[in-house]
Scaffold this motif. Structure first.
Motif, PDB file in Angstrom:
ATOM      1  N   ASP A   1      -1.973 -10.055  -6.500  1.00 12.66           N
ATOM      2  CA  ASP A   1      -3.191  -9.811  -7.276  1.00 12.66           C
ATOM      3  C   ASP A   1      -2.916  -8.840  -8.423  1.00 12.66           C
ATOM      4  O   ASP A   1      -3.371  -9.041  -9.553  1.00 12.66           O
ATOM      5  CB  ASP A   1      -4.294  -9.245  -6.383  1.00 12.66           C
ATOM      6  CG  ASP A   1      -4.757 -10.227  -5.318  1.00 12.66           C
ATOM      7  OD1 ASP A   1      -4.843 -11.431  -5.619  1.00 12.66           O
ATOM      8  OD2 ASP A   1      -5.018  -9.783  -4.191  1.00 12.66           O
TER       9      ASP A   1
ATOM     10  N   ARG B   1       0.824  -1.208   0.000  1.00 10.99           N
ATOM     11  CA  ARG B   1       0.000   0.000   0.000  1.00 10.99           C
ATOM     12  C   ARG B   1       0.862   1.264   0.000  1.00 10.99           C
ATOM     13  O   ARG B   1       0.513   2.265  -0.641  1.00 10.99           O
ATOM     14  CB  ARG B   1      -0.955  -0.017   1.194  1.00 10.99           C
ATOM     15  CG  ARG B   1      -1.990  -1.134   1.115  1.00 10.99           C
ATOM     16  CD  ARG B   1      -2.757  -1.300   2.420  1.00 10.99           C
ATOM     17  NE  ARG B   1      -3.656  -0.188   2.679  1.00 10.99           N
ATOM     18  CZ  ARG B   1      -4.910  -0.127   2.248  1.00 10.99           C
ATOM     19  NH1 ARG B   1      -5.417  -1.115   1.530  1.00 10.99           N
ATOM     20  NH2 ARG B   1      -5.679   0.908   2.542  1.00 10.99           N
TER      21      ARG B   1
ATOM     22  N   HIS C   1      -8.307   3.604  -3.546  1.00 10.95           N
ATOM     23  CA  HIS C   1      -9.374   2.738  -3.030  1.00 10.95           C
ATOM     24  C   HIS C   1      -9.779   1.711  -4.084  1.00 10.95           C
ATOM     25  O   HIS C   1      -9.938   0.518  -3.770  1.00 10.95           O
ATOM     26  CB  HIS C   1     -10.572   3.581  -2.607  1.00 10.95           C
ATOM     27  CG  HIS C   1     -11.743   2.769  -2.157  1.00 10.95           C
ATOM     28  ND1 HIS C   1     -11.755   2.086  -0.959  1.00 10.95           N
ATOM     29  CD2 HIS C   1     -12.940   2.492  -2.754  1.00 10.95           C
ATOM     30  CE1 HIS C   1     -12.913   1.429  -0.833  1.00 10.95           C
ATOM     31  NE2 HIS C   1     -13.629   1.666  -1.914  1.00 10.95           N
ATOM     32  N   ARG C   2      -9.944   2.141  -5.330  1.00  9.89           N
ATOM     33  CA  ARG C   2     -10.351   1.202  -6.384  1.00  9.89           C
ATOM     34  C   ARG C   2      -9.279   0.141  -6.629  1.00  9.89           C
ATOM     35  O   ARG C   2      -9.582  -1.041  -6.785  1.00  9.89           O
ATOM     36  CB  ARG C   2     -10.645   1.956  -7.682  1.00  9.89           C
ATOM     37  CG  ARG C   2     -11.903   2.812  -7.616  1.00  9.89           C
ATOM     38  CD  ARG C   2     -12.445   3.097  -9.004  1.00  9.89           C
ATOM     39  NE  ARG C   2     -11.472   3.761  -9.864  1.00  9.89           N
ATOM     40  CZ  ARG C   2     -11.317   5.078  -9.931  1.00  9.89           C
ATOM     41  NH1 ARG C   2     -12.067   5.868  -9.175  1.00  9.89           N
ATOM     42  NH2 ARG C   2     -10.435   5.607 -10.744  1.00  9.89           N
TER      43      ARG C   2
ATOM     44  N   GLU D   1      -8.011   1.386 -15.152  1.00 14.59           N
ATOM     45  CA  GLU D   1      -8.212   1.946 -13.805  1.00 14.59           C
ATOM     46  C   GLU D   1      -7.315   3.161 -13.575  1.00 14.59           C
ATOM     47  O   GLU D   1      -7.649   4.046 -12.787  1.00 14.59           O
ATOM     48  CB  GLU D   1      -7.935   0.881 -12.735  1.00 14.59           C
ATOM     49  CG  GLU D   1      -8.982  -0.212 -12.654  1.00 14.59           C
ATOM     50  CD  GLU D   1     -10.319   0.280 -12.116  1.00 14.59           C
ATOM     51  OE1 GLU D   1     -10.432   1.465 -11.728  1.00 14.59           O
ATOM     52  OE2 GLU D   1     -11.273  -0.516 -12.101  1.00 14.59           O
TER      53      GLU D   1
ATOM     54  N   THR E   1      -6.894  -0.973  -4.544  1.00 15.05           N
ATOM     55  CA  THR E   1      -6.718  -1.906  -3.438  1.00 15.05           C
ATOM     56  C   THR E   1      -7.952  -2.769  -3.204  1.00 15.05           C
ATOM     57  O   THR E   1      -7.853  -3.843  -2.612  1.00 15.05           O
ATOM     58  CB  THR E   1      -6.343  -1.160  -2.145  1.00 15.05           C
ATOM     59  OG1 THR E   1      -7.286  -0.098  -1.906  1.00 15.05           O
ATOM     60  CG2 THR E   1      -4.944  -0.570  -2.248  1.00 15.05           C
ATOM     61  N   THR E   2      -9.097  -2.309  -3.668  1.00 16.62           N
ATOM     62  CA  THR E   2     -10.299  -3.151  -3.614  1.00 16.62           C
ATOM     63  C   THR E   2     -10.225  -4.238  -4.676  1.00 16.62           C
ATOM     64  O   THR E   2     -10.537  -5.410  -4.419  1.00 16.62           O
ATOM     65  CB  THR E   2     -11.565  -2.296  -3.811  1.00 16.62           C
ATOM     66  OG1 THR E   2     -11.653  -1.335  -2.758  1.00 16.62           O
ATOM     67  CG2 THR E   2     -12.815  -3.170  -3.792  1.00 16.62           C
ATOM     68  N   ARG E   3      -9.804  -3.852  -5.859  1.00 18.98           N
ATOM     69  CA  ARG E   3      -9.743  -4.807  -6.972  1.00 18.98           C
ATOM     70  C   ARG E   3      -8.522  -5.707  -6.882  1.00 18.98           C
ATOM     71  O   ARG E   3      -8.588  -6.894  -7.213  1.00 18.98           O
ATOM     72  CB  ARG E   3      -9.733  -4.030  -8.290  1.00 18.98           C
ATOM     73  CG  ARG E   3      -9.908  -4.899  -9.520  1.00 18.98           C
ATOM     74  CD  ARG E   3     -10.191  -4.059 -10.741  1.00 18.98           C
ATOM     75  NE  ARG E   3     -10.429  -4.897 -11.906  1.00 18.98           N
ATOM     76  CZ  ARG E   3     -10.721  -4.432 -13.112  1.00 18.98           C
ATOM     77  NH1 ARG E   3     -10.823  -3.113 -13.310  1.00 18.98           N
ATOM     78  NH2 ARG E   3     -10.914  -5.259 -14.130  1.00 18.98           N
ATOM     79  N   TRP E   4      -7.401  -5.156  -6.433  1.00 20.33           N
ATOM     80  CA  TRP E   4      -6.149  -5.918  -6.327  1.00 20.33           C
ATOM     81  C   TRP E   4      -5.562  -5.684  -4.932  1.00 20.33           C
ATOM     82  O   TRP E   4      -4.686  -4.838  -4.740  1.00 20.33           O
ATOM     83  CB  TRP E   4      -5.163  -5.467  -7.408  1.00 20.33           C
ATOM     84  CG  TRP E   4      -5.724  -5.614  -8.797  1.00 20.33           C
ATOM     85  CD1 TRP E   4      -6.064  -6.768  -9.433  1.00 20.33           C
ATOM     86  CD2 TRP E   4      -6.018  -4.546  -9.727  1.00 20.33           C
ATOM     87  NE1 TRP E   4      -6.547  -6.503 -10.700  1.00 20.33           N
ATOM     88  CE2 TRP E   4      -6.530  -5.157 -10.910  1.00 20.33           C
ATOM     89  CE3 TRP E   4      -5.896  -3.163  -9.685  1.00 20.33           C
ATOM     90  CZ2 TRP E   4      -6.925  -4.413 -12.018  1.00 20.33           C
ATOM     91  CZ3 TRP E   4      -6.291  -2.423 -10.787  1.00 20.33           C
ATOM     92  CH2 TRP E   4      -6.786  -3.040 -11.942  1.00 20.33           C
ATOM     93  N   PRO E   5      -6.009  -6.405  -3.925  1.00 18.94           N
ATOM     94  CA  PRO E   5      -5.621  -6.127  -2.535  1.00 18.94           C
ATOM     95  C   PRO E   5      -4.179  -6.470  -2.187  1.00 18.94           C
ATOM     96  O   PRO E   5      -3.685  -6.010  -1.160  1.00 18.94           O
ATOM     97  CB  PRO E   5      -6.604  -6.968  -1.716  1.00 18.94           C
ATOM     98  CG  PRO E   5      -7.158  -7.980  -2.644  1.00 18.94           C
ATOM     99  CD  PRO E   5      -7.097  -7.408  -4.016  1.00 18.94           C
TER     100      PRO E   5
ATOM    101  N   ASP F   1      -9.362   8.214  -4.431  1.00 19.20           N
ATOM    102  CA  ASP F   1     -10.341   7.332  -5.072  1.00 19.20           C
ATOM    103  C   ASP F   1      -9.654   6.247  -5.895  1.00 19.20           C
ATOM    104  O   ASP F   1     -10.102   5.098  -5.916  1.00 19.20           O
ATOM    105  CB  ASP F   1     -11.294   8.144  -5.948  1.00 19.20           C
ATOM    106  CG  ASP F   1     -12.285   8.959  -5.129  1.00 19.20           C
ATOM    107  OD1 ASP F   1     -12.435   8.675  -3.920  1.00 19.20           O
ATOM    108  OD2 ASP F   1     -12.902   9.887  -5.690  1.00 19.20           O
TER     109      ASP F   1
END
Length: 354
Positions: free
Chosen positions: A77, A45, A66-67, A89, A69-73, A63
């Motif tokens: 990933d 991160r 957030h997108r 993205e 790390t939500t899609r590829w944590p 934003d």
């Protein structure tokens, strides 16, 4: 520069006390209270945020972060993601070489390091897309290494703290030396973030809030009355203007003709509209013969080194048209304007609003 021998010296402890109370709440950050309890930042991160923040503001990045790390944590990933998905993205963040290097770096970490980021400056700087600043920031913030982190906020704080009038970028080595002298052995990661927060919230480019600054007493520029003049910068050369054509075409079903740009160069690897070269006298060569109509409005966009003006032309895509070379026909239900880089999306917005 003023003689600083007779005035109080800045100390990291003073700044860290301020940071413990006033640290910004950022989605990639571990708070000072949690860090004191032994919680460590996630290097993935921290790395992702630092790459996104290059040439971009915190407000613009949140934003996107957030997108992502939500899609590829995890870095694994991201390493397994499709290039086109990541570039889509990323669209709108600009400086698209960063997105290409993001994927390269994720794949090297996943394949060569078992999904674990190196925890030293020397190890990090060997990774694709990680330069001296990013390596120092990750090693300090994620691993609490005693590294000197020098971004624009830190440069401004150091220039004012020591009343340094040498213009940037010539002043960078001197400013880094001052920042290094202040970096403590204990809590170097929090210290690095504290100086950045100070520059972002108090020691701002305009109207610095000197009255509430934790380093107001030892600040030489405050005493000299020169804070708002610093840091000085070498005047930039005027940006040239380049011209070009851009061609929007779709068929009766609403499917769009786009092309994938070469991996190298501006907007590398991104989907966009077919277009001409960008220069002083571009050739008007549409991707196919048709009754091309000029939109009557221009796309204007500014890159780092030049301004761009694009004339927009429209035509209907012939039935049964076969894409040539790097061209693609994107079905209406698969087309997402948000996947386009900003300059290309501007052309779409002009078309939509005509």
């Amino acid at each position: 520069m003023r003689d600083l021998d007779s005035q109080p010296k800045p100390h990291s402890d003073t700044l860290l006390e301020w940071y413990d109370q006033h640290a910004r709440d950022l989605p990639w950050r571990i708070s000072p209270a949690d860090r004191a309890q032994g919680v460590w930042p996630d290097p993935y991160r921290i790395w992702l945020s630092e790459v996104m923040l290059q040439q971009t503001t915190v407000a613009a990045v949140k934003d996107y972060f957030h997108r992502f790390t939500t899609r590829w944590p995890t870095v694994a990933d991201l390493a397994a993601a499709e290039d086109a998905d990541v570039m889509g993205e990323w669209a709108g963040l600009g400086y698209y070489a960063r997105a290409r290097n993001l994927l390269k770096c994720a794949r090297v970490v996943a394949q060569d390091h078992g999904g674990v980021f190196p925890d030293t400056y020397d190890g990090l700087i060997k990774l694709p897309g990680i330069g001296p600043y990013t390596a120092a920031a990750i090693s300090a913030i994620a691993f609490d290494r005693k590294e000197t982190v020098l971004d624009g906020n830190v440069e401004r704080v150091m220039a004012r703290l020591y009343d340094i009038h040498t213009p940037l970028p010539v002043a960078k080595p001197e400013l880094k030396e001052k920042a290094a002298d202040l970096t403590p052995t204990g809590r170097p990661g929090d210290h690095a973030q504290a100086v950045m927060d100070l520059g972002a919230t108090i020691c701002t480019p305009r109207n610095p809030a000197c009255g509430i600054c934790p380093w107001r007493t030892p600040c030489a520029a405050r005493l000299a009355g020169t804070a708002t003049e610093l840091p000085k910068k070498t005047p930039k050369k005027p940006k040239p203007t380049r011209l070009g054509f851009i061609y929007l075409a779709r068929n009766e079903a609403g499917d769009w003709l786009l092309e994938q740009r070469p991996d190298k160069g501006l907007l590398g690897g991104m989907l966009g509209w077919p277009g001409s070269d960008w220069n002083e006298d571009p050739a008007d060569r549409p991707p196919f013969d048709a009754d091309w109509q000029e939109l009557g409005a221009e796309v204007r966009h500014t890159f780092t080194h030049f301004h761009l003006i694009l004339r927009v032309k429209l035509a209907q895509l012939p039935t049964g048209y076969h894409p040539q070379g790097s061209e693609q026909i994107i079905a209406r239900h698969d087309f997402r304007p948000s996947d386009l880089p900003t300059v290309m999306r501007k052309a779409f917005d002009l078309w939509k609003g005509r």
